[in-house]
Scaffold this active site. Sequence first.
Site, PDB file in Angstrom:
ATOM      1  N   GLU A  32       4.796  -5.545  13.719  1.00  0.00           N
ATOM      2  CA  GLU A  32       3.731  -5.342  12.734  1.00  0.00           C
ATOM      3  C   GLU A  32       2.442  -5.961  13.257  1.00  0.00           C
ATOM      4  OE1 GLU A  32       1.202  -4.437  10.198  1.00  0.00           O
ATOM      5  OE2 GLU A  32       3.220  -3.645   9.796  1.00  0.00           O
ATOM      6  N   ASP A  82      -0.369  -6.256  11.509  1.00  0.00           N
ATOM      7  CA  ASP A  82      -1.132  -6.909  10.445  1.00  0.00           C
ATOM      8  C   ASP A  82      -0.166  -7.796   9.670  1.00  0.00           C
ATOM      9  OD1 ASP A  82      -3.118  -7.580   8.692  1.00  0.00           O
ATOM     10  OD2 ASP A  82      -3.324  -5.604   7.781  1.00  0.00           O
ATOM     11  N   GLY A 104       4.439  -5.651   4.829  1.00  0.00           N
ATOM     12  CA  GLY A 104       4.175  -5.091   3.505  1.00  0.00           C
ATOM     13  C   GLY A 104       3.348  -3.828   3.553  1.00  0.00           C
ATOM     14  N   LYS A 149      -2.911  -2.702  -8.622  1.00  0.00           N
ATOM     15  CA  LYS A 149      -2.300  -2.947  -9.936  1.00  0.00           C
ATOM     16  C   LYS A 149      -2.686  -4.309 -10.481  1.00  0.00           C
ATOM     17  CE  LYS A 149      -0.866   0.985  -9.111  1.00  0.00           C
ATOM     18  NZ  LYS A 149      -1.565   1.690  -8.021  1.00  0.00           N
ATOM     19  N   GLY A 180     -12.803  13.100  -4.915  1.00  0.00           N
ATOM     20  CA  GLY A 180     -11.358  13.301  -4.892  1.00  0.00           C
ATOM     21  C   GLY A 180     -10.758  12.997  -6.241  1.00  0.00           C
ATOM     22  N   GLY A 194      -7.436  13.290  -7.032  1.00  0.00           N
ATOM     23  CA  GLY A 194      -5.995  13.100  -6.963  1.00  0.00           C
ATOM     24  C   GLY A 194      -5.613  11.757  -7.557  1.00  0.00           C
ATOM     25  N   VAL A 214      -9.890  11.342  -0.975  1.00  0.00           N
ATOM     26  CA  VAL A 214      -9.370  12.706  -0.883  1.00  0.00           C
ATOM     27  C   VAL A 214      -7.937  12.739  -0.343  1.00  0.00           C
ATOM     28  CG1 VAL A 214     -11.630  13.779  -0.687  1.00  0.00           C
ATOM     29  CG2 VAL A 214     -10.470  13.002   1.379  1.00  0.00           C
ATOM     30  N   ARG A 231      -4.475  10.723   1.906  1.00  0.00           N
ATOM     31  CA  ARG A 231      -4.093   9.974   3.095  1.00  0.00           C
ATOM     32  C   ARG A 231      -3.346  10.902   4.048  1.00  0.00           C
ATOM     33  NH1 ARG A 231      -4.531   4.494   2.447  1.00  0.00           N
ATOM     34  NH2 ARG A 231      -3.058   4.121   4.154  1.00  0.00           N
ATOM     35  N   HIS A 267      14.675   0.136 -31.382  1.00  0.00           N
ATOM     36  CA  HIS A 267      13.486   0.285 -32.227  1.00  0.00           C
ATOM     37  C   HIS A 267      12.912  -1.094 -32.529  1.00  0.00           C
ATOM     38  CE1 HIS A 267      10.955   1.806 -35.513  1.00  0.00           C
ATOM     39  NE2 HIS A 267      11.389   0.761 -36.212  1.00  0.00           N
TER      40      HIS A 267
END
Length: 460
Positions: A33, A35, A38, A50, A178, A180, A264, A266, A435
Amino acid sequence: MERYELLVIGGGPAGYSAALTAARKGARVALIEKDHPGGTCLNRGCIPTKAFVRAAHLWRELKAASRFGIAAGEPVLDWAAVRARVERVVENQRKGLRSLLKAWGVEILEGRGEVFAPGRVRVFGGGEMREYEFSNLVVATGSEPIMLDALPHDGKVILDSTDALSLPSLPSSMVVVGGGVIGCEFACLFASFGVAVTVVELLPSLLPMVDEEVVRHLLRSMRRLKIKVFTGARIVKGSAEGGAFRGELEDGRTLEADCCLVAVGRRPCAGGAGLERLNLPASGPLEVDDRCRTAAEDVYAAGDVTGRWMLAHSAYRMGETAAANALGGDETVSGLTVPNGIFTVPEIGTVGLTEREAEERYGKALVGRWLYRPLGRAQAGEETDGMFKLVADPSGVLVGAHIVGANATDLIAEAALAVQHRMTLEQIAATVHSHPTFAEGMQEAAAAALGVALHSPPSR
């Protein structure tokens, strides 16, 4: 020269899940990796966005506190503190992942991995080059944002999705090119914080892969957030003039804003991995079969680099499948049911066929709808903006589900389970749901499709 039973290039969801799967089976594994482990999801995508979405949600709740009888005063937004919290969340996740990989004995080779011969790879990092041998290889190099020639990226005014996560201050206005998933999520996020957002989408509709009825519901919500939406519109030119954005649409209209986010989509990214030396495409996507095998012997690929699904949770499954098969297993991703969660305002959860797709496949479809508004949990929390929509084949087997509303990205898991195991509307309607919860809407929608919804008034 050190040799590994499984070597993985790329430490995103597909790569680290492959590494962990092989390590759990007792193989000697290394993960290359360049960087942080993850990948895009943890470092520049799912997790930081998020964390921002949670802040935006809390900001909207604070602004509405008086409706609940709470006098909280005028809230103050500290953008630097919001960013700092997001960075802490990401760093905690990084530490946890590194600890997990270490606990299972996965060696992390920091640097850029490049195949230079069959069974051999070079790792460039820390000012040196190291060589390793492998018995099996999993390529999980992920994807990268697509940029447009008409919008020259500078990282300050004309942004990609990574830039948008590190803005030093909130702009007062933004154009999002974009419509999307990425574009709509960012549009709702920034509009929640009071940014004047305009979305430009080339296609006739936003989110073209989402059920049309759900998209109409989202559009109404976006209008309430004061988001302007131009569909069927092409942006032909854009520039950063005097530290601000100026763009021109094909029909001659002009757009001005503090910045422009290009969202737009990846594209698979395998460049620089030396795959051409294995007679594989040098840049991706890498074609794989349902066992995640490439055309090269003992070489597998998983996640975004394959162009399949391009979601973190499907990447996990592909990584697990690739590693298991590299070690002699016989697993497949054929027939996999993959839900999608879209963190707009309100959220969208979707899985399987839309109503239109079901009608095209089966001639007709059984459809059940239930609004959030009648749900006691929704009214108690003033989160009545939403709808459940279940789509079944003529025999009543669930083939698709589409939820727009609070917690939709979590609620879709039940529907995914039902679609995966070919459950019927009758089975869902007969399942007792606790409920008061949002999940009751799933039961009511199934019952509505059968004409027996408990809380429906008599038809006229």
